[in-house]
Design a protein around this motif. Structure first.
Motif, PDB file in Angstrom:
ATOM      1  N   UNK A 671       0.816  -1.208   0.000  1.00 51.69           N
ATOM      2  CA  UNK A 671       0.000   0.000   0.000  1.00 51.69           C
ATOM      3  C   UNK A 671       0.856   1.266   0.000  1.00 51.69           C
ATOM      4  N   UNK A 672       2.150   1.117   0.327  1.00 52.60           N
ATOM      5  CA  UNK A 672       3.074   2.247   0.184  1.00 52.60           C
ATOM      6  C   UNK A 672       3.747   2.231  -1.180  1.00 52.60           C
ATOM      7  N   UNK A 673       3.948   1.018  -1.710  1.00 52.79           N
ATOM      8  CA  UNK A 673       4.570   0.916  -3.028  1.00 52.79           C
ATOM      9  C   UNK A 673       3.733   1.622  -4.092  1.00 52.79           C
ATOM     10  N   UNK A 674       2.403   1.579  -3.942  1.00 53.89           N
ATOM     11  CA  UNK A 674       1.552   2.135  -5.001  1.00 53.89           C
ATOM     12  C   UNK A 674       1.699   3.650  -5.123  1.00 53.89           C
ATOM     13  N   UNK A 675       2.351   4.276  -4.157  1.00 52.23           N
ATOM     14  CA  UNK A 675       2.608   5.703  -4.291  1.00 52.23           C
ATOM     15  C   UNK A 675       3.803   5.970  -5.210  1.00 52.23           C
ATOM     16  N   UNK A 676       4.499   4.897  -5.618  1.00 59.70           N
ATOM     17  CA  UNK A 676       5.649   5.035  -6.509  1.00 59.70           C
ATOM     18  C   UNK A 676       5.251   4.683  -7.940  1.00 59.70           C
ATOM     19  N   UNK A 677       6.080   5.095  -8.866  1.00 59.56           N
ATOM     20  CA  UNK A 677       5.862   4.749 -10.261  1.00 59.56           C
ATOM     21  C   UNK A 677       6.242   3.294 -10.511  1.00 59.56           C
ATOM     22  N   UNK A 678       5.575   2.700 -11.488  1.00 59.10           N
ATOM     23  CA  UNK A 678       5.822   1.297 -11.811  1.00 59.10           C
ATOM     24  C   UNK A 678       7.287   1.056 -12.149  1.00 59.10           C
ATOM     25  N   UNK A 679       7.894   1.954 -12.882  1.00 58.88           N
ATOM     26  CA  UNK A 679       9.284   1.750 -13.291  1.00 58.88           C
ATOM     27  C   UNK A 679      10.203   1.747 -12.067  1.00 58.88           C
ATOM     28  N   UNK A 680       9.854   2.509 -11.029  1.00 52.04           N
ATOM     29  CA  UNK A 680      10.645   2.501  -9.798  1.00 52.04           C
ATOM     30  C   UNK A 680      10.505   1.170  -9.066  1.00 52.04           C
TER      31      UNK A 680
END
Length: 1003
Positions: A671-680
């Motif tokens: 749920x924190x990862x989704x704040x990042x871009x997919x490429x990241x």
């Protein structure tokens, strides 16, 4: 005596909840009535009173009512796990001469086996069976009582008055070492224990308590009778959820916890032990193994208001014998684990030396126990009894009966006893005596890990010390260096092995037998001999024996053994899909053959015939492949094998029974990862950190190179699309074109993976455009691959909200690498194919097996239903025609998948932004329609909610699997590289932690 403790509470609190089994709550009155009917049944059968009653149940309502019913009838209950091997069940019955058997549905086969071998008529009580389900004639001359007959019996629970010295139960246990032994425990022993715990740590009628132990584990006795004595309620999660019970605390407002420490370690590993995560607990009991200080601190942080109580005691001393209450205060440095404290009231503990006399102060001694909780000896086993139970005279005082535990401890002022390991954990290495428990504590400290286990190898004449640690932030090199400061030279491990998690027994303890077996396999793989001697002309018996051996190795030591296989046996009855693939690969290697069609060998006789008739090279035979060059001609057969024979359309391959839960990468929750871009996140999966600005620009450039490659083949692509309109077949047809081009040898696998993803994305968008009748050159991929893909598939510019949703969706799907990642890794290593072949083969498996294909199935279902009002009729028709309802096919989804909730939230966001609400309304109606047909709830999976989301985003049906696959390609890349680098197979059903890599990624 013991049954009276429950009866008193049932009389005082008839309408209060007594037990909740898998969300079904029963009151004290209901449990008392069920126990009363069983009690009446047993008591009125003259042959059963007094006597032994076998309890062949799991943690079901029948099991708990059976314990009470047997005790109420004056019988001794003997629990037998329904999953026990036949021989174990028969040996227990032969040793105890039971007069009765109580069985639930899972335990009915045990009851049948015991009945067939019994030498006297039995009373068989089946509270969950109707008469039409049981062949009573086949069980003759035994008397069988089924559900309808029990209901006609009086339900008053009036326990018999028992002699305190009579037996309450007999547990057959192997303990830490040795063969299984029967441990008979008296009524007075259990009653004394319950009253001691009630005086020290009183429960309230309003308390709600966990129940995580099988009835064959004596800690279940604490759960039942300490809870019911207080009029409190037991909460029993599903067996498959016992190690993931943290959600019970919040959902049901639990106040009392009891588990082995390894369960808490599992919670910490799965990120369910966050600060205040178990805030409602006021008491937390532990027993069964050491409780490391750092694990206790983690538990205290999660449950800040809880008093932690560490208890100790072998089965021979009735549940637990000593206790230590910890409120979070600092402890002396010598305490790597919580102390085990002082003996319970009216019990005695002695630390004795080899002469069975007290050791001097501040000296380690063996723990000897004496008091009313100690058993008189082992069941009908005078040899073992004489070895452990002794009459000793201490300091010239009168002789008394004591039990020698084999455990070591030291007495510390104010703390009581501090556990120091076992005598049989003392080993010699090069003539020097080592204590493994102390070494494990030091390794845990050196690794910053909550769990570690040590062993010497080989077992008979050891030459080295090996430590297993759960993978964390500390590298193996750092652990070695830290051990230098903590251990003398002769106690330092020669080898440290990282593992995602230590194997556990079904009761949550570290499974040391499995750990030794894992290291044995590791040692065997390191043998320098290039091959193993093979039978030149195998016969059918050789193949059948090999299959049986492989399937047996796949089972845990606690599981039932694989029976003799019949010729027409369906092999999927004895393994799951990954196990089947492993077996085929091993059979191919062992007999030096290649099985062309895996779908045709799911039956034993067909597999045998195929092996006998096969010829050619083994799949594992050496192949000269340049791994730095993708698409070489020598690799073509391997690619074809990946596309054709890795169960390309084998639909049942996705039936893996995994565990739900929100996974984390490098400690970052999804749920924190989704704040990042997919490429990241794609970079994070492979390299354990987020990319720099230059690395992000480099990754985008690689995606654009893949897109340009597809555009250069535009005319050829259009021709393939005309003859292959199915999206997945189109992609599988064009991917080899990417592999056929020349790629510089110095290009990294990371670069290749990105270019392949850009190529597949561009090809997918081209096909969608052609399907709309549009022939156009797509704009260059800029900033975000998911946004670009959504625009190409939907044929319109997405809104800001839609862009955010598709970006987050790609992140979540990248995190969900399970079957396809594992297949990719296996293909990469077993075929010696290069990285690209592994990815393509994984894509083939992914699409053909419907793993992720539920996305397309849901999109099709939504289109077929059309109107939410038609959903119920559609589901009923599907059920009548025995067609699966998409999204409900996995056994794992007995509880909500936390990742699915993220997707549900995004559908609500889209609806607020004006998206069509019909897809979600249809799914909600389908869930409601499925509710009566599903025992464990109506939770759907991530694939299904992805189908809803993609429909709302305007993605055409047929493209769901491709979107799923595109997002997962980053995960596949990390999975394959981990396999190639470390030559290990990552368990696909647990969270995957990528390796730490130092590399120049922009080469």
């Amino acid at each position: 005596m013991l049954a009276h403790l429950f009866a008193q509470s049932a009389q005082a609190y008839p309408n209060r909840p007594a037990i909740c089994v898998e969300s079904e709550i029963r009151t004290y009155a209901a449990l008392s009535a069920a126990a009363g009917q069983i009690c009446t049944c047993l008591r009125t059968s003259a042959a059963t009173s007094p006597g032994v009653c076998i309890l062949a149940t799991s943690r079901t309502f029948t099991g708990f009512a059976g314990v009470l019913g047997a005790l109420g009838a004056g019988m001794t209950y003997v629990p037998v796990d329904p999953a026990s091997p036949d021989e174990r069940a028969r040996s227990i019955a032969a040793a105890t001469f039971p007069a009765a058997v109580i069985a639930d549905r899972a335990g009915f086969p045990i009851a049948e086996r015991i009945a067939r071998s019994a030498i006297q008529p039995l009373v068989i009580v089946l509270p969950e069976h109707e008469s039409c389900e049981v062949d009573c004639h086949a069980l003759s001359p035994h008397k069988v009582y089924v559900k309808s007959e029990l209901r006609r019996l009086p339900s008053e629970f009036e326990p018999a008055d028992e002699n305190p010295a009579s037996l309450a139960y007999i547990l057959f246990t192997s303990g830490t070492t040795g063969e299984p032994k029967g441990v008979p425990i008296r009524q007075e022993s259990v009653t004394q224990y319950v009253r001691s715990m009630a005086s020290l740590y009183p429960l309230r009628p309003t308390d709600r308590c966990t129940q995580l132990f099988e009835l064959t584990f004596d800690l279940s006795v604490h759960d039942m009778f300490v809870t019911w004595h207080a009029g409190a309620c037991l909460f029993v999660p599903h067996r498959g959820r016992a190690l993931f019970a943290a959600d019970l605390v919040a959902r049901h407002g639990l106040t009392v916890w009891f588990s082995v420490p390894s369960v808490v370690s599992e919670l910490a590993r799965s990120r369910n032990l966050a600060p205040n995560a178990l805030q409602g607990l006021r008491l937390a009991f532990f027993c069964g193994e050491r409780l490391p200080i750092q694990l206790a601190r983690a538990m205290k942080t999660a449950a800040p208001d809880a008093l932690l109580v560490n208890t100790y005691g072998p089965t021979e001393a009735t549940v637990a014998f000593t206790h230590y209450a910890w409120d979070g205060a600092d402890l002396p440095e010598l305490c790597q684990d919580l102390p085990i404290g002082h003996p319970l009231p009216e019990q005695q503990v002695f630390l004795l030396g080899p002469d069975r006399q007290p050791v001097p102060p501040c000296t380690i001694g063996e723990i000897y126990l004496a008091g009313s909780q100690v058993a008189a000896g082992y069941w009908n086993n005078p040899t073992e009894t004489a070895a452990r139970f002794h009459n000793v005279s201490l300091d010239c005082k009168a002789s008394q009966r004591v039990y020698a535990t084999g455990d070591l401890a030291i007495a510390v002022s104010d703390l009581g006893l501090v556990f120091c390991g076992r005598i049989d954990e003392q080993v010699k290495l090069y003539g020097v005596r080592l204590e493994l428990g102390g070494i494990e504590a030091a390794v845990r400290q050196a690794a910053g890990s909550q769990q570690a286990a040590a062993l010497v190898w080989p077992p008979d004449y050891p030459t080295k010390l090996v430590a297993y640690v759960e993978r964390g932030d500390t590298t193996v090199v750092e652990i070695f260096e830290n051990c230098r400061d903590l251990l003398p030279h002769h106690e330092r491990p020669h080898e440290i092995v990282e593992i995602d998690r230590l194997p556990l027994t079904r009761n949550g303890k570290i499974d040391r037998k499995t750990l030794a077996a894992l290291y044995r396999q590791r040692a065997e793989l390191g043998i320098d001999e290039p091959s193993v001697e093979r039978h030149p002309l195998p016969i059918a018996a050789d193949i059948e024996a090999a299959v049986h051996a492989i399937l047996s190795r796949q089972r845990s030591p606690s599981a039932s053994s694989v029976p003799d296989l019949k010729p027409d046996e369906d092999l999927f009855e004895h393994t799951d899909s990954l196990g089947f693939v492993s077996m085929i690969l091993e059979i191919e290697e062992q007999f030096a053959i290649t099985i062309e069609d895996w779908k045709a060998v799911t039956r034993l006789d067909k597999l045998v015939r195929n092996v006998l008739e096969a010829n050619g090279c083994s799949i594992g035979s050496p192949v000269e492949v340049d791994r730095n060059v993708a698409g070489g001609s020598r690799d073509a057969p391997k690619l074809q094998r990946g596309l054709r024979n890795v169960v390309l359309d084998y639909s049942s391959i996705s039936n893996i029974d995994g565990k739900d839960g929100l996974l984390a990468y490098c400690g970052t929750p999804v749920d924190q990862l989704v704040s990042h871009k997919y490429i990241d996140v794609a970079f994070l999966l492979s390299y354990g950190r987020y990319p720099t600005g230059d690395e992000r620009a480099f990754a985008l450039a690689q995606l654009q190179l893949g897109q340009q490659c597809e555009e250069q083949m535009g005319q050829l692509m259009d021709g393939i699309a005309a003859g292959c309109p199915s999206p997945i077949k189109f992609i599988l047809s064009v991917v080899p074109l990417f592999r056929s081009r020349s790629i510089p040898q110095e290009v990294s696998h990371w670069s290749t993976a990105l270019q392949l993803q850009g190529f597949v994305s561009a090809a997918t968008c081209r096909l969608a455009s052609l399907a709309r009748g549009v022939r156009e050159t797509r704009a260059t991929i800029e900033r975000s691959l998911p946004e670009w893909v959504l625009e190409g598939l939907s044929g319109r510019l997405p809104s800001v909200v839609e862009k955010q949703v598709i970006e987050s969706l790609f992140v979540v799907l990248a995190e969900c690498i399970t079957n396809p990642g594992t297949f990719a890794a296996r293909i990469a290593t077993s075929t010696e194919a290069d990285y690209g072949s592994a990815i393509v083969a994984a894509l083939a498996v992914f699409s053909g097996t419907k793993h992720g294909g539920a996305t397309d199935d849901v999109m099709t279902m939504i289109a077929d239903i059309g109107n939410p009002a038609h959903a119920v009729d559609w589901v009923q028709t599907a059920q009548q025609e025995k067609r699966p309802v998409p999204g409900f096919g996995h056994r794992v989804f007995q509880v909500p998948d936390p990742r699915a909730q993220l997707l549900v939230d995004w559908t609500k966001t889209l609806m607020k932004a004006g998206a069509d609400t019909t897809p979600m309304e249809i799914m909600e109606k389908v869930i409601d329609a499925m509710a009566p047909r599903r025992r464990h709830g109506t939770h759907v999976n991530v694939d299904a909610y992805t189908g809803v989301l993609l429909t709302m985003l305007g993605v055409p049906r047929g493209y769901g699997t491709i979107v799923f696959a595109l997002a997962r390609m980053a995960g596949w890349a990390a999975h394959v590289e981990e396999q190639k680098l470390n030559n290990i197979m990552i368990n696909p059903l647990i969270s995957y932690r990528p390796r730490q890599v130092q590399a120049d990624l922009t080469k």
